[in-house]
Design a protein around this motif. Sequence first.
Motif, short mmCIF file in Angstrom:
data_model
loop_
_atom_site.label_atom_id
_atom_site.label_comp_id
_atom_site.label_asym_id
_atom_site.label_seq_id
_atom_site.Cartn_x
_atom_site.Cartn_y
_atom_site.Cartn_z
N LEU A 77 0.81 -1.21 0.00
CA LEU A 77 0.00 0.00 0.00
C LEU A 77 0.85 1.27 0.00
O LEU A 77 0.32 2.36 -0.28
N VAL A 78 2.13 1.14 0.30
CA VAL A 78 3.00 2.31 0.23
C VAL A 78 3.09 2.82 -1.20
O VAL A 78 3.19 4.02 -1.46
N GLY A 79 3.06 1.89 -2.18
CA GLY A 79 3.13 2.28 -3.59
C GLY A 79 1.81 2.72 -4.18
O GLY A 79 1.76 3.06 -5.37
N GLY A 80 0.73 2.69 -3.42
CA GLY A 80 -0.56 3.12 -3.94
C GLY A 80 -1.63 2.07 -3.70
O GLY A 80 -1.34 0.94 -3.29
N SER A 81 -2.87 2.45 -3.99
CA SER A 81 -3.99 1.55 -3.76
C SER A 81 -4.82 1.35 -5.02
O SER A 81 -6.05 1.39 -5.00
N GLY A 82 -4.12 1.12 -6.14
CA GLY A 82 -4.81 0.92 -7.41
C GLY A 82 -5.24 -0.52 -7.60
O GLY A 82 -5.27 -1.35 -6.67
N THR A 83 -5.55 -0.84 -8.86
CA THR A 83 -6.02 -2.18 -9.19
C THR A 83 -4.94 -3.23 -9.00
O THR A 83 -5.20 -4.33 -8.49
N SER A 133 -2.39 -3.05 -6.99
CA SER A 133 -2.17 -3.22 -5.55
C SER A 133 -3.23 -4.11 -4.94
O SER A 133 -2.93 -4.99 -4.12
N SER A 168 -7.18 0.16 4.33
CA SER A 168 -6.57 1.20 3.50
C SER A 168 -6.01 2.27 4.41
O SER A 168 -6.69 2.73 5.32
N GLN A 177 -4.85 9.00 4.53
CA GLN A 177 -4.03 9.92 3.74
C GLN A 177 -3.63 11.12 4.60
O GLN A 177 -4.41 11.64 5.36
#
Length: 229
Positions: free
Chosen positions: A164-170, A172, A226, A229
């Motif tokens: 999740l450090v790199g993002g929360s996209g598809t 991930s 999640s 932010q």
Amino acid sequence: MAAAEEASRPFAGLSEVSISEDIPVEGDISVPVGPSTRRDDELSTLDEPVRETILRDLRAVGNKFVHVLYPKRSTALLRDWDLWGPLLLCVTLALLLQGGAADSDDQGGPQFAEVFVIIWFGSIIITLNSKLLGGTISFFQSLCVLGYCILPLTAAMAVCRIVLVGGSGTVSFAVRLVVVTASFGWSTFASTAFLADSQPPDRKALVVYPVFLFYFVIGWMILTFSPSQ
């Protein structure tokens, strides 16, 4: 009276007899230490240093972690049960689940106390269910097995936090789904491998279903986590 005096007369001079120090005295009058006494001394931990006690307990916890990672029909977790490992895993998982987006918005995200209660209350319910169905395992042995088998899910939570450090996209989400699914299956398989022999053959499905549901709830909390932010 005269007969009694004559009978005791041969022993009258014994009080004056003394043994010379030059005459060696043979024999051993010390109390022998048997095998049982030595065994008790070896097993006793009253005189054991605190450092040795802590290291011994840590080695025992580590060995149980190894048994969970390589599950097999073994009595290691059942014979030498403890609750230190489950407590450590529960606290670690609860801490990793902190800081979610739902926590800050008051939308019912998993708080520390909630995770703690879900894990221990769920383990107790599964244990009571197993006992009511005729299981031969004791209460604390079941808690030990269920708690130690959270290890794969705790490791999955740590991996998910890194992903999740790199993002929360598809991408991930797909990676987290694979990791959580694999850890969920591993935890379920490991727990049933240890608990299978303690249940009646015709009631194993009734025991496995609550275990499946228990780890599914934990896995769902990990997957839907999640970071804020």
